[in-house]
Design an enzyme around this catalytic site. Sequence first.
Site, short mmCIF file in Angstrom:
data_model
loop_
_atom_site.label_atom_id
_atom_site.label_comp_id
_atom_site.label_asym_id
_atom_site.label_seq_id
_atom_site.Cartn_x
_atom_site.Cartn_y
_atom_site.Cartn_z
N LYS A 124 -19.64 -19.40 30.87
CA LYS A 124 -20.87 -20.60 32.08
C LYS A 124 -19.75 -21.77 32.70
CE LYS A 124 -25.25 -19.80 32.43
NZ LYS A 124 -25.62 -18.81 32.18
N ASP A 164 -26.78 -19.70 38.58
CA ASP A 164 -27.61 -19.85 37.21
C ASP A 164 -28.76 -20.97 38.34
OD1 ASP A 164 -27.91 -19.78 34.76
OD2 ASP A 164 -28.22 -22.28 34.66
#
Length: 445
Positions: A124, A164
């Site tokens: 991430k 995201d």
Amino acid sequence: MNVEKIMQKLEQKNPGEVEFLQAVREVLESIEEVVNENPQFEAANIIERITEPDRIFTFKVQWVDDKGNVHVNRGYRVQFNNAIGPYKGGLRFHPSVTLSILKFLGFEQIFKNSLTTLPMGGAKGGSDFDPKGKSNAEIMRFCQAFMLELWKHIGADVDVPAGDIGVGGREIGFLYGMFKKLAGEHNGVLTGKGRNWGGSLVRPEATGFGNVFFAQEMLKTRGQSFAGKTVAISGFGNVAWGAAIKATQLGAKVLTISGPDGYIYDPDGISGEKIDYMLELRASNNDVVKPYSYEFPNAQFHQGKKPWEVKVDIALPCATQNELNGSDAKTLVANGCICVSEGANMPCTPEAMEVFLENKILYAPGKASNAGGVGTSGLEQSQNAMKLSWSEKEVEEKLHQIMVNIHESCVKYGKEEDGFVNYVKGANIAGFMKVANAMLDQGVF
Ligand code: GLU
């Protein structure tokens, strides 16, 4: 394995990383039993190894706004675990981004990606950059400055970022353009790309579609479906949009969406042009949903409130972490809600989760129910590698199958003696087993 002892050590090692520790505790509590049944995991110290990221990059991102002012943000990439495939996971641009948030998201991503059955490790990244109120040119300059550093660490077989919160098709475009310029190649390294330059059909809607497909499987176990049901959705971005489309297609009425400013209640249902309008709201860079009530006057705007106070059959939290707490959960259950399927990552607090499990309603954790986004990213990677593109129907069918398979894995590991399926336990065990076994196979290096 002693969860408390491990947690104590992790708290010392990662002080103040509340979200990361919350995500780890949830997984450890679920897998305690299988770890105890499989002494080879403890012998290889899998738990300590899987809770420590492989590496973390932090970097300075400098950019110039439209007035000529110079800004500095912090960029990150957490490459958590690549036991089953190249690192894979989104980028989040939001002022709330910290290392703890990205470590929690990267950790979740390991198990989520494992559940999809595709060869993807967990990662991430992102930045504390706030897209709110920024012009398109400013967003472009920020994305370019961010990629100027990130490109050194990613690659189609190394680490494949995607979107995201705060990173959608537009941002992926700016990021990819800069990557291509720096690397001198068109290798598909990001997913969520535009359909004319390597993107997959259905990827924009995939997380929301997948969430609804997963909820549909859960409902089936109780002889229910979306037809005729009312749905509360939170958020109004990448995930909420697809969820609203698919829930409506399956015959449900979506009553709410929400933003940081409050929520919209639309008694007529949020469908058709209203769903398109959500995209406009997102593209406005204002991070508000209030204007929906000017555009569609039958709808009411509830300032500063969350949609969980509305009486609905199904709740789809699609906004952000810890957005639904214990008291929201009690309200939903008291109002007769039968199914909660997480579209966001960790939107329900541990207290909320406990309420759902105690009341034995259908409850899916994000790492299972929102895996359709990254699953379709995996499909995009396959298409890029084969240099071809599948039709909308093909991609949607594959996505559907991925969600059906994840549901099956959760049932396999999460079904309790009385027939109740604990999807939290099921998802965590199923996701963990594959990664842990891959780590065992590959040795210590
Ligand atoms: N950010 C999404 C997630 O939380 C998608 C990641 C991806 O497509 O790589 O799973």
